[in-house]
Structures are given as structure tokens and as C-alpha cells.
Design a protein around this motif. Sequence first.
Motif: not given
Length: 477
Positions: A334-336, A249-257, A259-265
Motif C-alpha cells: 500500500i504505502d512504501p 460491481d467491484a474492482a476487477t483487477s487483482v492489483l486493485d485488491y 493496493h486496497n489492502g487485501y491479504l493475498p491468502e
Amino acid sequence: MSPSHKSSIRVRFAPSPTGHLHIGGLRAAIFNWLFARHHGGSFLLRIEDTDIERSKEEYTDSILSSLSWAGIDFDEPLVIQSHRLAEHQKLIAQLLLEGKAYYCFCSQEEVEQRWAAAGHDPAFVKYDGRCRVDQSRVGSGQPAAVRFSIPDDVREIKFDDLIRGTITVDRDQLDDFIIARSDGYPMYNFVVVADDADSRISHIIRGEDHISNTPKQILLYRAFGYNIPFFAHLPMVLGQSGQRLSKRDAATSVLDYKHNGYLPEALCNYLVRLGWAHGDQEIFTKEELITLFSLDAVNKKSAVFDPEKLNWVNSTYIKQTSPERLFQLMVRDIDPLLAGQLKGWTATQVYAAVDLYKDRVATLADMVAKLCVLHDGPKDFNQHDMEQWVTAQTGDHLKEVITAFEALPSFDADVVQATLKELSKKLGIKLVAIAQPLRIALIGNSDGPGVFGLLSVVGRTEAARRIKLLLSQITIQ
Ligand code: GLU
């Protein structure tokens, strides 16, 4: 239902380090955190690594880093469950001594065989209590598990779940469950009670997949004479298919979010709304959530994860965030090497570029891709957009644009805008007839931020280079 002494509220998040932190786990952590913060209580973290075969230290590190990324903080030192093994074994010995538990020498195979031989459904195997009665093998040196002895007078277990209301489980549904394996390692239902009691946890807020464990845990609380905490079981997070959320359905791991550029908040805001509501408000500050959060408003029904809505929440947060912070997050999550990729741009150019795109992207990964194109120039020009916007006269118009730009005292967006407006008037064409080919020259297609802003970020020399490149393509055509 909430107790009157606020300061006595103690909750915990107790992940097993058998994988990365997933979306459902983060939501449980956030609900616990909000509950503690709302009541001025304490929030603890315990790593439940009793499953020694499946637990890995790298997952503990990854869970800790995901929680810290999400802005979830803890009030007491981390508890590592396996470090409490000696204490667990002492408590098991206590139950054995008090006759509340017994050694069991039956293998799983034997248990299953006897169950089937008695004509029961093999899908729901229960222990028949053989070793509870027959203790002849005690002291034989054979390996033995330890089973909890459910008191004879127990007919049912009843508890008031703060989300789901009263839950009653008939004794028939329970058997004398194993609390320690034959290798001496204690089992989940036992250690969770030992540790929650030791940490004086007042409210256990966790996924509803643990409801079936709760009666066993209540029996253990009673056996030790511990205070029984409140229980609140959170509805599951489902995928669009209606099944438990999975990678399909979707990425399930928090780390994926991350690295995909979701803001934590943004991710936290979305997850809180997944199963909790305050009217129809969608966007909340952390402070608002702390003030408003209550278990009463948690939905009983499972919630369906909606990636489109998450994107909407994320884009809303991106719009509200300063370019400086967005850039920091892109580099951090995302990209150091992003600053290196945008080599040659000043900080002002970088932030101006971020500002141009922040109303137009759903994720910071989109933003990184857009920034790189704006910086490097397009790899190719979108053919469809070329056909739509590049006419027989476009070449001549663009040559006029280059000449007009050369004469400018500065290349600020408003100066560029005034110049292009004047030029289009002079040429007797609509502004869009030069703006769109210019956009195509700069970023490869006609869909993007305002062309004046794009031009001023790219700079006069680079803009002229890209326009000439487009001109060369037009000539070839
Ligand atoms: N360690 C369990 C899990 O990760 C949670 C236990 C609990 O919250 O009681 O599912």
C-alpha cells in the motif's frame, strides 16, 4: 474421471496479456494450481500473446507480478506463445499439405454479403465453404487466410466436461474456421491446441466462456492425431447485478485488491470458495485447500461476487496475522513510505498500534488510514461525539487526568487503566465519562480501540498535547 497416473497430470494457466489480471483469471489460475498440487502434477504458465495488436509487455509483467503476489508458483519455465510462431507455421503447413486446411481468399465482407444474400440471419454469419471448393486463386499471390476443413463425416462433437457433464455441439453450429490470418499469424483456437499438445497438457481448466471454442479445438486435436485432454469449464463470476463481473460491481483487477489492502491468502481463499465448497467451511489454510480440492465440488452455476463477504474473509485473516507481517504487507502493498509517515514511533509502538486495530478493520488500507490518524492526531473532532460525551464537567475531569498522568512512573496500558479507574472513582463518575472524551482527544471520535492501549501507544507527552487541544476547543465552545 481423473486419470490413474497422478504424475501425468499437467495443467496450465494461459492468460492473454491484453489487460491486468482480473479476479476471474486469478480464480482460474488458483483452481489449476490447486488441481496440480492436489494430484502431485505440474502447473505451467503460458502467455498467449498471439493477438499482437492488443497484447502488451507491460500487461505480461503485471500478470506475472499479480500471480506471484497471490503466491501461485509454476513448475516449468514460462512459455511465451509468440516465441513459438515458427513451430505454429510449420503445423499449419502440415495441415495444408495433408488437405486438412485450405487457403481462403474471401474477405469478411464478401462472406457476410453472401450469407445475407442467401437469406440467413446476419447475427450468426458462417462461412459458406466457397474456397474449400474453388481453389482457383491459390498461387495468385493474393493474401489468403487459412481455414480448417471440418471433415465431411463429422455430424457432431461430443465431450465430457469434468464440471458440466456431456456437451454436444451439432456440426451445423460450426463452420470451417480460420486458423491463420492472411498476414500469416495463427489464430487462438489453433495455437492453443498446438501449445497445449506440445506441453502435454492433460487437463484444460478454464472459464466457461471458452466452451464454444472447445469443439473446434477437439477437431484440431483429432486432425493432428494428438491425445485429447480432459476439459473442465469453470462457471463465470457475476456481479451483484447478475451480469458478468464488471468495474461497476467491484474492482476487477487483482492489483486493485493488492493496493486496497487485501491479504493475498484472503483473496485466494475467497476466490476458491466462489464456486467451490467443502461443507460450509469458509476459511481454509493453503494446505487444507490442496488436500481437499476437487473438480467434483466445483459448482455448475455461476457465482456472484460479494464484496462484503470478501471483506469478512479479509478481516478474519487480518485478525489471525501477526502485527509484524501486517506492517510488512502495508509497506509492500500500500504505502512504501509508511514507516516515514509514522516517524518518531519505535517498532514497539508501531506493532502495538497495529495490534490495537487489527480486530477492527476490513482492509489494510483502512488500517493505514487509522494508523496515520493515531500517529498525527485528529484533524478535527467529531461534533456528534463531542455533543454526546463532552459535558460541562469534562474540562475539569481532563485537567485531573493530565495531572494524574504526570505523576505516573510508567505509561503502560495497565498502569494507565488502573489510574483512570481510580480517578473516575475519586471524581464519582463512570469510567466511560472520561474514557470517551479521551478517545475523542486522541483520534477525533469515540469509536475506536480501547483507550488505555491508545494512550500508551501515543505516549504521555503527545497524549497531554492532544488533551490540551481538546480542552482549548471546549473553552471556545
Ligand atoms: N488466452 C485465453 C484467455 O485469456 C485462455 C485460453 C485457454 O485457457 O484456453 O482467455
